[in-house]
Design a protein around this motif. Structure first.
Motif, PDB file in Angstrom:
ATOM      1  N   THR A 189      48.374  43.130  52.087  1.00  0.00           N
ATOM      2  CA  THR A 189      47.497  44.312  52.056  1.00  0.00           C
ATOM      3  C   THR A 189      48.216  45.570  52.547  1.00  0.00           C
ATOM      4  O   THR A 189      47.720  46.672  52.353  1.00  0.00           O
ATOM      5  N   SER A 190      49.391  45.393  53.171  1.00  0.00           N
ATOM      6  CA  SER A 190      50.129  46.605  53.571  1.00  0.00           C
ATOM      7  C   SER A 190      50.761  47.274  52.338  1.00  0.00           C
ATOM      8  O   SER A 190      51.120  48.442  52.383  1.00  0.00           O
ATOM      9  N   ASN A 191      50.905  46.542  51.240  1.00  0.00           N
ATOM     10  CA  ASN A 191      51.558  47.091  50.037  1.00  0.00           C
ATOM     11  C   ASN A 191      50.659  47.147  48.807  1.00  0.00           C
ATOM     12  O   ASN A 191      50.909  47.924  47.907  1.00  0.00           O
ATOM     13  N   LEU A 192      49.690  46.237  48.736  1.00  0.00           N
ATOM     14  CA  LEU A 192      48.927  46.081  47.479  1.00  0.00           C
ATOM     15  C   LEU A 192      47.465  46.457  47.686  1.00  0.00           C
ATOM     16  O   LEU A 192      46.948  46.373  48.807  1.00  0.00           O
ATOM     17  N   ASP A 193      46.815  46.824  46.566  1.00  0.00           N
ATOM     18  CA  ASP A 193      45.406  47.222  46.647  1.00  0.00           C
ATOM     19  C   ASP A 193      44.501  46.006  46.848  1.00  0.00           C
ATOM     20  O   ASP A 193      44.744  44.944  46.272  1.00  0.00           O
ATOM     21  N   ALA A 194      43.451  46.212  47.623  1.00  0.00           N
ATOM     22  CA  ALA A 194      42.463  45.142  47.826  1.00  0.00           C
ATOM     23  C   ALA A 194      41.632  44.972  46.547  1.00  0.00           C
ATOM     24  O   ALA A 194      41.467  45.911  45.761  1.00  0.00           O
ATOM     25  N   ASN A 195      41.124  43.762  46.316  1.00  0.00           N
ATOM     26  CA  ASN A 195      40.193  43.460  45.198  1.00  0.00           C
ATOM     27  C   ASN A 195      40.724  43.921  43.843  1.00  0.00           C
ATOM     28  O   ASN A 195      39.985  44.495  43.045  1.00  0.00           O
ATOM     29  N   PHE A 196      42.001  43.705  43.575  1.00  0.00           N
ATOM     30  CA  PHE A 196      42.609  44.286  42.377  1.00  0.00           C
ATOM     31  C   PHE A 196      43.030  43.257  41.325  1.00  0.00           C
ATOM     32  O   PHE A 196      42.879  43.476  40.129  1.00  0.00           O
ATOM     33  N   TYR A 197      43.556  42.123  41.729  1.00  0.00           N
ATOM     34  CA  TYR A 197      44.208  41.214  40.770  1.00  0.00           C
ATOM     35  C   TYR A 197      43.230  40.204  40.177  1.00  0.00           C
ATOM     36  O   TYR A 197      42.467  39.567  40.896  1.00  0.00           O
ATOM     37  N   SER A 198      43.292  40.057  38.851  1.00  0.00           N
ATOM     38  CA  SER A 198      42.390  39.096  38.222  1.00  0.00           C
ATOM     39  C   SER A 198      42.987  37.693  38.224  1.00  0.00           C
ATOM     40  O   SER A 198      42.259  36.717  38.089  1.00  0.00           O
ATOM     41  N   CYS A 199      44.301  37.598  38.359  1.00  0.00           N
ATOM     42  CA  CYS A 199      44.902  36.262  38.306  1.00  0.00           C
ATOM     43  C   CYS A 199      46.199  36.213  39.113  1.00  0.00           C
ATOM     44  O   CYS A 199      47.031  37.120  39.022  1.00  0.00           O
ATOM     45  N   VAL A 200      46.352  35.151  39.889  1.00  0.00           N
ATOM     46  CA  VAL A 200      47.612  34.910  40.617  1.00  0.00           C
ATOM     47  C   VAL A 200      48.248  33.667  40.005  1.00  0.00           C
ATOM     48  O   VAL A 200      47.592  32.639  39.857  1.00  0.00           O
ATOM     49  N   ILE A 201      49.513  33.805  39.602  1.00  0.00           N
ATOM     50  CA  ILE A 201      50.270  32.631  39.113  1.00  0.00           C
ATOM     51  C   ILE A 201      51.555  32.588  39.915  1.00  0.00           C
ATOM     52  O   ILE A 201      52.359  33.537  39.874  1.00  0.00           O
TER      53      ILE A 201
END
Ligand SMILES: C[S@@+](CC[C@H](N)C(=O)[O-])C[C@H]1O[C@@H](n2cnc3c(N)ncnc32)[C@H](O)[C@@H]1O
Length: 425
Positions: free
Chosen positions: A238-250
């Motif tokens: 969360t220090s680098n990426l937006d919260a509640n943003f990604y639809s899929c993690v692979i």
């Protein structure tokens, strides 16, 4: 549709499916997964317009598969060399960059062949003479000296391709074998009774030229979108990426099996200037989850479990106790690994959007006679962070021990967090 050639299970799931003549196979990392597996997961879970995240980038397999399909992908890793490699693998090279790469490569080939040349650059790699026989090492040193000079006059993207070709040459010529799960030194050969140097240098130059041709062909294939590749710790997304943003993690996280990435990557990392000392190598592996190289292992021995986190898996303490009977250090290693992964799971939950899915490729382990069901512990960690619809799918049996398998652990973030909270007691 043309029938696809059959591929073996190993090719479908492991780095062996990443062919050397494609961008996927530009450099080998044994724990990399296969582009075929990523493709299957993308087909199953991802549509155009989705945002994919790989929080353990490695050699960038997920990022490249997404880039080729025009799918937005962000990826992170703790290792700066892998960030560089992924950027180089996913860049869309222009015709001028590829032409510059080919032209520059001829200067390097000349330096490899020119045994009279005294100028060379050698890295401060410990016991470097164990890695390369002297004449090979000197030829590599001449090649790297030339590449460094070319940096001043050639497109930086073309120099990246030269460095990939260099790493390939260096590892092909090294006294190492990849028989087991990672790299080891080859057994010493009988001393040679006559001088093979000239043919060896010619063969090195021929390998170089072959690699240049193959890399140039793969580099002409265009990627449709450039992924965002950043140096970041998966425990503090969360220090680098937006919260509640990604639809899929692979992704495939490090496995709890004591495998060290630095161990396998260190020749490249010293040659390309990412490491200068053994201390640095150990420190970087200590930052990595599950790292064991150098001081990473002694630090695990001194590590104290912070009181704020339990590992949410019934039976976890018994596993630790069983391993501790034989090795307290190994038991602490397992504990630290899952402590770190709990921090990661909390962060991944924060950055995945409601309704989004995670897919983790993970292998179980066995220490002495104690099974470590990593797949079940991941499922429990996901659930305890708030994910639901957790599923464990076995994808292959590993070749090492008969009880060892690889799994996809999937889960979904509830689509409505508010609704979810309302039904909780
Ligand atoms: C199994 S490898 C990923 C392989 C990748 N799927 C591929 O195809 O090459 C796991 C990766 O996790 C990275 N890693 C370990 N600890 C990390 C951390 N704390 N934050 C981010 N990345 C980390 C390692 O550097 C390694 O590249």
């Amino acid at each position: 549709m043309k029938p696809q050639p059959a591929i073996s299970t190993t090719q479908r799931f492991t780095f062996k499916g990443n062919r050397k003549d494609t961008r996927y196979g530009w450099l080998r990392l044994t724990p990399a997964y296969s582009m075929h597996l990523v493709s299957e997961l993308l087909d199953e879970h991802v549509q155009q317009g989705d945002n994919v995240l790989d929080p353990f980038c490695g050699t960038g397999t997920t990022a490249l598969a997404c880039a080729e399909r025009g799918i937005n992908c962000d990826t992170i890793d703790i290792n700066p060399f892998l960030i560089w490699l992924t950027n180089a693998k996913t860049h869309s090279y222009t015709k001028s960059e590829i032409a510059a790469f080919k032209a520059a490569s001829m200067h390097v080939a000349k330096a490899i062949r020119d045994e009279e040349q005294q100028t060379r650059w050698l890295p401060p790699l410990y016991q470097i003479e164990k890695w390369w026989e002297e004449s090979v090492l000197l030829a590599l040193g001449r090649a790297m000296h030339r590449i460094k000079k070319l940096e001043a006059t050639t497109y930086s993207n073309a120099v990246d391709l030269l460095k990939i070709a260099f790493c390939r040459l260096a590892i092909e010529q090294a006294n190492v074998s990849f028989g087991h799960q990672s790299m080891s030194f080859k057994k010493a050969e009988e001393p040679q009774t006559f001088d093979f140097r000239f043919s060896q240098i010619d063969s090195m130059a021929a390998h170089w030229e072959g690699s240049i041709a193959s890399i140039a062909v793969a580099a002409t294939s265009l990627t449709l979108v450039q992924p965002e590749v950043s140096l970041c710790d998966a425990r503090s997304l969360t220090s680098n990426l937006d919260a509640n943003f990604y639809s899929c993690v692979i992704t495939s996280p490090p496995y709890p099996n004591r495998m060290s990435y630095i161990r396998e990557l260190r020749p490249y990392m010293y040659w390309l200037g990412y490491l200068q000392t053994q201390r640095e190598a150990g420190e970087l592996d200590w930052q990595a989850i599950g790292g064991t190289w150098g001081c990473a292992t002694s630090n695990v021995g001194k590590w104290q479990l912070p009181s704020d986190t339990d590992i949410p898996y019934r039976g976890f303490n018994e596993i630790l106790a069983g391993v501790a009977e034989r090795s307290p250090l190994l038991s602490r290693y397992i504990h630290k690994y899952f402590y770190d992964m709990v921090q990661h799971c909390r962060e991944i939950f924060a950055v995945v959007k409601p309704g989004g899915a995670v897919n983790y490729i993970i292998g179980n382990s066995k220490f002495y006679d104690v099974m470590l069901p990593a797949q079940e512990i991941y499922a429990a960690m996901f659930e305890s962070c708030g994910f639901e619809q957790t599923e464990i799918r076995t994808i292959r049996k590993r070749t090492s021990k008969k009880e060892l398998f690889e799994f996809v652990v999937s889960a979904r973030k509830p689509s409505s967090m508010a609704k979810k909270k309302a039904v909780m007691p």
